[in-house]
Design an enzyme around this catalytic site. Structure first.
Site: not given
Ligand code: UN1
Length: 517
Positions: A273, A307
């Protein structure tokens, strides 16, 4: 908490944060020995809230990553034969402990990575949610039965525990991403080695302690989760170990480029990821009020350090001025500062390097013809903490900087004429994590989520790009790495599939009509 004024930003004192981190840790069952004098191999805990070191503490008696893998492997050998629903009971207990210690873990997250209180609590809620999901899953690790082409034969699939899962997590979700992996791995009958982010070792210590307590209370074997030091050498040993059949890693594209070939070279499996470069397409029929709220949460929330943070908006030229005006107005009212203070919506960047990256990206954007419409400035603070105003940058055309993921609150604005053009622009980046369209036109929505629409792993309609629920599979395509974690059938990556053909007849017919006699 008492406060010290640092420039225009009012912050808690580092001493207050020290006290709060110690009490939060203790309540989670971690008694840290704080070192008064420097020691070799000590770990330094730091907070981006004030930008100062909290304290040094000795690294856990490191038996070395090899021994940790060995211990987890031994635990796996016992755990794999424990029935799924019994394994689920351990995760149920973990969920209860996380509920009880929600605030303690959230405090540590805010202290170590600077998340505002509501988002830190949300991260722990996400952990509780995945525990609930995994408990249900522990009774649903189902395989299929297919019709065999041979009489008196049965063809079916069974799913078995895989082994030790190596989890490498990033600073921005220092606890939830571990729990996504851990909760699934444990109910699937695996054991876990966790390499937490170097910037969030206190949060990791608290989570590990809660897990160990849940395991002990459930009568599970020791070492089902072994948390190793966050050093680079340990990461390499974990990545290269043939005793770790699955590596689940969250981090930068660069990190993925290093990890993926090494895991592949030993025929291991990887769930990656990596970077996101998430965008929203906003069409003329969009509800602009809703779009503004969705965009602001995804672009400025978590100081742009998810992310899934929104980094681009692709707006129809007829509404771009109005939309940008609305977003700018909200931006001008955003409270930036102490993540613990009531009303704060934007906390600090993680460190000075991150700030330098933001500035460099803004400079490049200007060189490439962009215009900074709002934000981008650092709010004065007297120490090594970095509070920035989220920026909106209008780009005349697609450009190289827009294709980069900068882990900071920069929102690039691009315009389009036709939806086809918008989708092409949307997909014209290396990353493929999350995306959304704001529209009230069903045709446009369907076009965006169709096969020739957004090429991302997450494709939303009328919500932002961030803030996914645990029930769906989480992950993305292209340089995001292709992995899927969390909900739906992501659990299958944590198990070994066996195809079984069972002959209950007295004959031995061969498949494909082969005769061999
Ligand atoms: C991440 O930023 O690695 O969808 C995970 C989202 C969160 C998870 C983010 N539930 O923004």
């Amino acid at each position: 908490m008492s406060t010290a004024v640092t420039g225009t930003i009012v912050l808690p004192t580092t001493e207050d944060l020290r006290t709060l981190s110690r009490t939060s840790l203790q309540r989670c069952g971690v008694d840290l020995m704080v070192l008064d004098t420097p020691m070799k191999n000590a770990v330094t805990a730091r907070t981006p809230v004030t930008g100062e070191d909290l304290f040094d503490y000795p690294a856990a008696d490191s038996v070395g990553v090899e021994a940790a893998i060995e211990a987890a492997h031994e635990a796996f050998l016992q755990w794999r034969t424990v029935p799924g629903p019994v394994r689920g009971a351990l995760i149920k207990r973990l969920g209860e402990l996380l509920t009880e210690h929600k605030e303690d873990v959230a405090n540590l997250i805010s202290i170590e990575v600077g998340k505002i209180a509501s988002e830190a609590l949300g991260e722990v809620q996400e952990m509780i949610d995945i525990c609930d999901f995994a408990v249900g899953l522990s009774r649903q690790l189902d395989g299929r039965t297919m019709p065999s082409e041979r009489p008196g034969h049965r063809l079916m699939e069974t799913w078995h525990p895989l082994g030790v899962v190596g989890v490498v997590s990033a600073f921005n979700f220092p606890a939830a991403v571990w729990s996504w992996n851990l909760a699934l791995a444990i109910v699937c009958g695996d054991a876990v080695i966790w390499k937490p982010a170097q910037l969030a070792t206190l949060t990791a210590a608290a989570c590990s302690a809660l897990f160990d307590r849940a395991a002990a209370e459930s009568g599970a074997p020791a070492n089902l989760n072994v948390t190793v030091s966050a050093s680079a050498a340990d990461t390499q040993a974990l990545i290269d170990s043939p005793k770790v059949p699955l590596i689940s890693a969250t981090g930068s594209e660069r990190m993925g480029e290093q990890i993926a070939p090494r895991v592949a070279a030993r025929f291991g499996r990887a769930i990656l990821e990596l970077g996101g470069n998430n965008a929203a397409v906003v069409t003329p029929s969009a509800d602009l009020d809703l779009a503004t709220r969705g965009i602001v949460f995804s672009a400025a929330g978590t100081a742009g350090q998810r992310c899934t943070s929104m980094r681009r908006i692709i707006v129809h030229q007829d509404i771009v001025d109005e939309l940008v005006d609305r977003i700018s107005q909200v931006y001008s009212r955003l409270l930036i500062g102490d993540p613990f203070a009531e009303g704060t919506l934007v906390g600090p960047l993680i460190d000075g390097k991150s700030y330098a990256n933001m500035i460099a990206a803004l400079e490049k954007a200007v060189e490439q013809g962009g215009e900074i419409l709002v934000g981008g400035k650092r709010r004065p603070s007297s120490n090594d903490s970095y509070y920035v105003e989220p920026a909106i940058v209008r780009m005349p055309t697609q450009s190289e900087i827009v294709k980069d993921e900068t882990f900071a609150p920069i929102l690039y604005v691009l315009t389009y004429n036709t939806l086809e053009e918008a989708i092409a622009l949307h997909n014209d980046v290396p990353q493929g994590l999350s995306s959304s369209i704001f529209t009230t036109d069903q045709r446009e929505a369907e076009q965006f989520i169709a096969a020739d629409g957004s090429d991302c792993g997450i494709v939303n309609v009328n919500i932002g790009t961030s803030g996914a629920e645990v029930g769906g599979a989480f992950g993305g395509e292209k340089t995001t790495g292709g992995g899927r974690e969390s909900g739906s059938d992501a659990w299958r990556s944590y198990m070994r599939r066996a195809t079984n053909t069972i002959n209950y007849s007295r004959e031995l017919p061969l498949a494909q009509g082969v005769s061999f006699a």
